[in-house]
Design a protein around this motif. Structure first.
Motif, PDB file in Angstrom:
ATOM      1  N   LEU A   4      13.531   4.997 -82.602  1.00 14.20           N
ATOM      2  CA  LEU A   4      12.373   5.821 -82.277  1.00 14.20           C
ATOM      3  C   LEU A   4      11.810   6.464 -83.540  1.00 14.20           C
ATOM      4  CD1 LEU A   4      14.003   7.609 -79.212  1.00 14.20           C
ATOM      5  CD2 LEU A   4      12.516   5.595 -79.160  1.00 14.20           C
ATOM      6  N   VAL A   5      10.490   6.435 -83.666  1.00 14.97           N
ATOM      7  CA  VAL A   5       9.828   7.042 -84.814  1.00 14.97           C
ATOM      8  C   VAL A   5       8.668   7.885 -84.313  1.00 14.97           C
ATOM      9  CG1 VAL A   5       8.613   6.666 -86.979  1.00 14.97           C
ATOM     10  CG2 VAL A   5      10.488   5.126 -86.302  1.00 14.97           C
ATOM     11  N   GLU A   6       8.729   9.186 -84.565  1.00 12.55           N
ATOM     12  CA  GLU A   6       7.655  10.088 -84.168  1.00 12.55           C
ATOM     13  C   GLU A   6       6.594  10.165 -85.265  1.00 12.55           C
ATOM     14  OE1 GLU A   6      11.562  12.100 -82.745  1.00 12.55           O
ATOM     15  OE2 GLU A   6      10.834  11.007 -84.494  1.00 12.55           O
ATOM     16  N   SER A   7       5.381  10.481 -84.865  1.00 16.73           N
ATOM     17  CA  SER A   7       4.296  10.689 -85.813  1.00 16.73           C
ATOM     18  C   SER A   7       3.243  11.576 -85.172  1.00 16.73           C
ATOM     19  CB  SER A   7       3.677   9.353 -86.241  1.00 16.73           C
ATOM     20  OG  SER A   7       3.107   8.691 -85.124  1.00 16.73           O
ATOM     21  N   GLY A   8       2.336  12.089 -86.017  1.00 20.96           N
ATOM     22  CA  GLY A   8       1.212  12.859 -85.501  1.00 20.96           C
ATOM     23  C   GLY A   8       1.352  14.361 -85.583  1.00 20.96           C
ATOM     24  N   GLY A   9       2.490  14.833 -86.062  1.00 20.88           N
ATOM     25  CA  GLY A   9       2.648  16.269 -86.202  1.00 20.88           C
ATOM     26  C   GLY A   9       1.760  16.821 -87.302  1.00 20.88           C
ATOM     27  N   GLY A  10       1.665  18.136 -87.377  1.00 22.95           N
ATOM     28  CA  GLY A  10       0.855  18.749 -88.406  1.00 22.95           C
ATOM     29  C   GLY A  10       0.625  20.207 -88.137  1.00 22.95           C
ATOM     30  N   LEU A  11      -0.349  20.749 -88.849  1.00 21.03           N
ATOM     31  CA  LEU A  11      -0.713  22.155 -88.736  1.00 21.03           C
ATOM     32  C   LEU A  11      -1.974  22.282 -87.897  1.00 21.03           C
ATOM     33  CD1 LEU A  11      -0.392  25.140 -89.624  1.00 21.03           C
ATOM     34  CD2 LEU A  11      -1.758  24.552 -91.637  1.00 21.03           C
ATOM     35  N   VAL A  12      -1.952  23.162 -86.923  1.00 22.30           N
ATOM     36  CA  VAL A  12      -3.113  23.369 -86.065  1.00 22.30           C
ATOM     37  C   VAL A  12      -3.233  24.857 -85.753  1.00 22.30           C
ATOM     38  CG1 VAL A  12      -1.768  22.947 -83.961  1.00 22.30           C
ATOM     39  CG2 VAL A  12      -4.243  22.572 -83.945  1.00 22.30           C
ATOM     40  N   GLN A  13      -4.442  25.310 -85.535  1.00 22.46           N
ATOM     41  CA  GLN A  13      -4.656  26.706 -85.196  1.00 22.46           C
ATOM     42  C   GLN A  13      -4.357  26.959 -83.726  1.00 22.46           C
ATOM     43  OE1 GLN A  13      -8.675  27.690 -86.427  1.00 22.46           O
ATOM     44  NE2 GLN A  13      -7.950  28.388 -88.435  1.00 22.46           N
ATOM     45  N   GLY A 115      14.718  10.183 -82.162  1.00 19.97           N
ATOM     46  CA  GLY A 115      13.937   9.998 -83.370  1.00 19.97           C
ATOM     47  C   GLY A 115      14.300  11.050 -84.402  1.00 19.97           C
ATOM     48  N   GLN A 116      13.630  10.969 -85.545  1.00 22.26           N
ATOM     49  CA  GLN A 116      13.946  11.893 -86.641  1.00 22.26           C
ATOM     50  C   GLN A 116      13.173  13.206 -86.525  1.00 22.26           C
ATOM     51  OE1 GLN A 116      11.682   9.569 -86.845  1.00 22.26           O
ATOM     52  NE2 GLN A 116       9.952  10.589 -87.806  1.00 22.26           N
ATOM     53  N   GLY A 117      12.177  13.233 -85.665  1.00 18.91           N
ATOM     54  CA  GLY A 117      11.404  14.447 -85.435  1.00 18.91           C
ATOM     55  C   GLY A 117      10.122  14.505 -86.235  1.00 18.91           C
ATOM     56  N   THR A 118       9.165  15.236 -85.710  1.00 19.26           N
ATOM     57  CA  THR A 118       7.908  15.484 -86.402  1.00 19.26           C
ATOM     58  C   THR A 118       7.581  16.971 -86.285  1.00 19.26           C
ATOM     59  OG1 THR A 118       5.590  14.770 -86.636  1.00 19.26           O
ATOM     60  CG2 THR A 118       6.432  14.935 -84.387  1.00 19.26           C
ATOM     61  N   GLN A 119       7.152  17.561 -87.384  1.00 19.29           N
ATOM     62  CA  GLN A 119       6.912  18.998 -87.425  1.00 19.29           C
ATOM     63  C   GLN A 119       5.548  19.342 -86.834  1.00 19.29           C
ATOM     64  OE1 GLN A 119       8.934  21.662 -88.687  1.00 19.29           O
ATOM     65  NE2 GLN A 119       7.340  22.912 -87.723  1.00 19.29           N
ATOM     66  N   VAL A 120       5.546  20.305 -85.941  1.00 21.19           N
ATOM     67  CA  VAL A 120       4.306  20.857 -85.391  1.00 21.19           C
ATOM     68  C   VAL A 120       4.289  22.345 -85.718  1.00 21.19           C
ATOM     69  CG1 VAL A 120       3.016  21.388 -83.291  1.00 21.19           C
ATOM     70  CG2 VAL A 120       4.134  19.157 -83.550  1.00 21.19           C
ATOM     71  N   THR A 121       3.244  22.764 -86.398  1.00 23.13           N
ATOM     72  CA  THR A 121       3.115  24.170 -86.773  1.00 23.13           C
ATOM     73  C   THR A 121       1.799  24.701 -86.239  1.00 23.13           C
ATOM     74  OG1 THR A 121       4.401  23.803 -88.797  1.00 23.13           O
ATOM     75  CG2 THR A 121       3.094  25.822 -88.661  1.00 23.13           C
TER      76      THR A 121
END
Length: 124
Positions: A4-13, A115-121
């Motif tokens: 499993l591979v996550e994607s699409g995380g990021g910084l959002v208001q 999966g390895q995880g994706t950061q959501v901030t």
């Protein structure tokens, strides 16, 4: 075996939206229940949402119900988490997980692959 591979995380208001994805390899994806979990700094990993093998049966944590939507495209071996009305409390590393069972589960111990995880901030 499922990778499993996550994607699409990021910084959002705060108040914004984000969609994260989980791409799976392996022939058993379409028969596997899938789930999303998240872990905030200093906290334990918690359940977010889950989907049975066909995608029709889904379940959400109360904290995200009505704001998040889990979906999957078995033809593309991909699962998604659409996140709307995000708040700083949604910040964390988001993990996708799969289990060798077609029925969803809400606890991490039920899942066999991660999966390895994706950061959501989410900023305030």
């Amino acid at each position: 075996q499922v990778q499993l591979v996550e994607s699409g995380g990021g910084l959002v208001q705060a108040g914004g939206s984000l969609r994260i994805s989980c791409a799976a390899s392996g022939r058993t994806f379409s028969s596997s229940a899938m789930g999303w979990f998240r872990q905030a700094p200093g906290k334990e990993r918690e359940f977010v949402a889950a989907s049975g093998w066909g995608g029709a049966n889904t379940y959400y944590a109360d904290s995200v119900k009505g704001r998040f939507t889990i979906s999957r495209d078995n033809a593309k071996n991909t699962m998604y988490l659409q996140m709307n009305s995000l708040s700083p409390e949604d910040t964390g590393v988001y993990y996708c997980a799969a289990r060798r069972n077609p029925s969803y589960a809400t606890y991490s111990g039920a899942y066999d692959y991660w999966g390895q995880g994706t950061q959501v901030t989410v900023s305030s």
